[in-house]
Design a protein around this motif. Structure first.
Motif, mmCIF file in Angstrom:
data_model
loop_
_atom_site.group_PDB
_atom_site.id
_atom_site.type_symbol
_atom_site.label_atom_id
_atom_site.label_comp_id
_atom_site.label_asym_id
_atom_site.label_seq_id
_atom_site.Cartn_x
_atom_site.Cartn_y
_atom_site.Cartn_z
ATOM 1 N N LYS A 63 12.051 0.994 12.303
ATOM 2 C CA LYS A 63 10.738 0.624 11.784
ATOM 3 C C LYS A 63 9.671 1.626 12.207
ATOM 4 N N ALA A 64 9.719 2.053 13.454
ATOM 5 C CA ALA A 64 8.715 2.989 13.959
ATOM 6 C C ALA A 64 8.825 4.348 13.282
ATOM 7 N N ARG A 65 10.029 4.754 12.950
ATOM 8 C CA ARG A 65 10.240 6.099 12.401
ATOM 9 C C ARG A 65 9.997 6.196 10.897
ATOM 10 N N LEU A 66 10.022 5.065 10.190
ATOM 11 C CA LEU A 66 9.791 5.153 8.736
ATOM 12 C C LEU A 66 8.379 5.619 8.438
ATOM 13 N N GLY A 67 7.409 5.022 9.120
ATOM 14 C CA GLY A 67 6.053 5.564 9.072
ATOM 15 C C GLY A 67 5.159 5.027 7.983
ATOM 16 N N ARG A 68 5.589 5.055 6.714
ATOM 17 C CA ARG A 68 4.708 4.661 5.621
ATOM 18 C C ARG A 68 4.621 3.143 5.509
ATOM 19 N N ALA A 69 3.407 2.660 5.221
ATOM 20 C CA ALA A 69 3.180 1.213 5.202
ATOM 21 C C ALA A 69 4.003 0.517 4.130
ATOM 22 N N HIS A 70 4.296 1.191 3.006
ATOM 23 C CA HIS A 70 5.007 0.534 1.915
ATOM 24 C C HIS A 70 6.520 0.707 1.990
ATOM 25 N N GLU A 74 24.135 -4.280 10.134
ATOM 26 C CA GLU A 74 23.774 -3.399 9.019
ATOM 27 C C GLU A 74 22.303 -3.583 8.660
ATOM 28 N N PHE A 75 21.624 -2.462 8.422
ATOM 29 C CA PHE A 75 20.216 -2.459 8.043
ATOM 30 C C PHE A 75 20.050 -1.729 6.717
ATOM 31 N N ALA A 76 18.929 -2.005 6.051
ATOM 32 C CA ALA A 76 18.581 -1.318 4.806
ATOM 33 C C ALA A 76 17.143 -0.837 4.910
ATOM 34 N N CYS A 77 16.895 0.355 4.431
ATOM 35 C CA CYS A 77 15.541 0.913 4.389
ATOM 36 C C CYS A 77 15.202 1.232 2.929
ATOM 37 N N LEU A 78 14.153 0.598 2.425
ATOM 38 C CA LEU A 78 13.725 0.789 1.044
ATOM 39 C C LEU A 78 12.485 1.679 1.053
ATOM 40 N N MET A 79 12.552 2.794 0.305
ATOM 41 C CA MET A 79 11.471 3.782 0.338
ATOM 42 C C MET A 79 11.021 4.127 -1.081
ATOM 43 N N PRO A 80 9.977 3.469 -1.582
ATOM 44 C CA PRO A 80 9.449 3.792 -2.908
ATOM 45 C C PRO A 80 8.790 5.169 -2.919
ATOM 46 N N GLU A 81 8.779 5.783 -4.091
ATOM 47 C CA GLU A 81 8.117 7.076 -4.297
ATOM 48 C C GLU A 81 8.702 8.144 -3.374
ATOM 49 N N CYS A 82 9.994 8.079 -3.163
ATOM 50 C CA CYS A 82 10.693 9.021 -2.289
ATOM 51 C C CYS A 82 11.954 9.484 -3.008
ATOM 52 N N ASP A 83 12.153 10.804 -3.139
ATOM 53 C CA ASP A 83 13.321 11.295 -3.871
ATOM 54 C C ASP A 83 14.521 11.469 -2.939
#
Length: 319
Positions: free
Chosen positions: A214-221, A231-240
């Motif tokens: 959580k700390a390393r993702l950085g962006r609020a969205h 197992e974890f999932a990280c969802l990153m909109p507007e990211c290629d």
């Protein structure tokens, strides 16, 4: 070797210090009056049309909307109906502030989805009081809703929240033709860790890994969710795909740098993670499940090739 015990993560969220209000009225003089009324304690946005209001709500996510009914092109009733029909904006409370004053007008407004109806000319004290009431109710509702969507052990989003966010972000990125990237993450040899150090230590390990992600993702969205077990999932909109791969590599290194001892790991002497990356520009209403499948396939490849690494699926996950 003993490891620290887990402590339950607190799901309580801080309430906004300056709630965001969106004022929608085709008469600038009315916008100015409401702006002056709320500018000290609120962050106020404004627009003169229903179409622009819908667009602003997708980007700004106001806490409450003050909406006129009589506007050209798209009136307030239709604007409200569209807000309530979209899962991304359905929970935003709408107060109609309008020159209409008949009981039938109020009924139509409430049936369209508004939480309140105030006739012009307005009494500033009444408007402020009603806005405060509905902001308080929304804050309470948001807090209760957050409790439903937070994993009680790690404090990050749970699977239910992830499934909802995936559908919302898929539709939003589809509308704007933007990429959506998903990371699927698995803690390597976690069963061996539990067997060696015990389940309380395993819980503490899950908490530390979740907090690191959580700390390393950085962006609020961006969203970190516990997908299930270890197992974890990280969802990153507007990211290629390239940016997603780079972020995945950063997360892998950050978790390894926690230096959580794992002397039964065939991969390393500390806790490590494997990551699968998938990215797509959404091209249909029902393709979110395929994004998860591609990320899962990439994670399987990372584990099959030796763990503690990042993999994607060339040709399938590229946008």
């Amino acid at each position: 070797m003993n490891a620290p015990r887990a402590t339950p993560a607190s799901p309580l969220l801080a309430l906004p210090e300056r709630p965001r209000l969106l004022v929608v009225d085709d008469q600038p003089i009315n916008i100015r009056a409401l702006y002056q009324m709320f500018r000290t304690d609120h962050e106020v946005f404004a627009t003169t049309s229903g179409q622009q209001a819908l667009a602003i709500c997708q980007d700004v996510a106001p806490d409450l909307i003050l909406l006129d009914i009589e506007m050209p092109h798209m009136d307030g009733l239709e604007t409200c109906r569209r807000l309530k029909a979209d899962p991304a904006t359905a929970d935003i409370p709408v107060i109609f502030i309008t020159a209409q004053s008949e009981p039938a007008d109020e009924t139509r407004g409430l049936n369209a989805g508004a939480v309140d109806f105030i006739s012009k000319p307005v009494n500033p004290a009444v408007v402020r009081a009603r806005v405060k009431t509905h902001l308080t109710l929304k804050a309470q509702s948001d807090l209760l809703r957050s409790l439903v969507f937070i994993d009680g052990l790690t404090g990050v989003a749970n699977r239910r929240r992830f499934d909802e966010a995936l559908q919302v972000e898929w539709q939003r990125c589809r509308r704007n033709q933007l990429p959506l990237t998903l990371l699927m993450i698995d803690i390597d040899h976690f069963k061996h860790y539990n067997d060696r150090y015990g389940h309380p230590a395993g819980d503490a390990c899950l908490q530390r890994v979740a907090a690191c992600l959580k700390a390393r993702l950085g962006r609020a969205h961006d969203l970190v969710a516990r997908y299930g077990g270890e197992e974890f999932a990280c969802l990153m909109p507007e990211c290629d795909l390239a940016a997603g791969h780079a972020k995945a590599a950063e997360l892998r290194e950050a978790v390894m740098a926690l230096a959580i001892p794992h002397d039964r790991s065939p991969t390393a002497g500390v806790i490590t993670i494997s990551l699968g990356v998938a990215s797509r520009v959404p091209d249909g209403p029902d393709g979110a499940a395929a994004l998860v499948q591609h990320a899962d396939a990439a994670l399987y490849t990372a584990k099959h090739e030796g763990r503690n690494r990042v993999c994607d699926v060339p040709g399938e996950s590229a946008s």
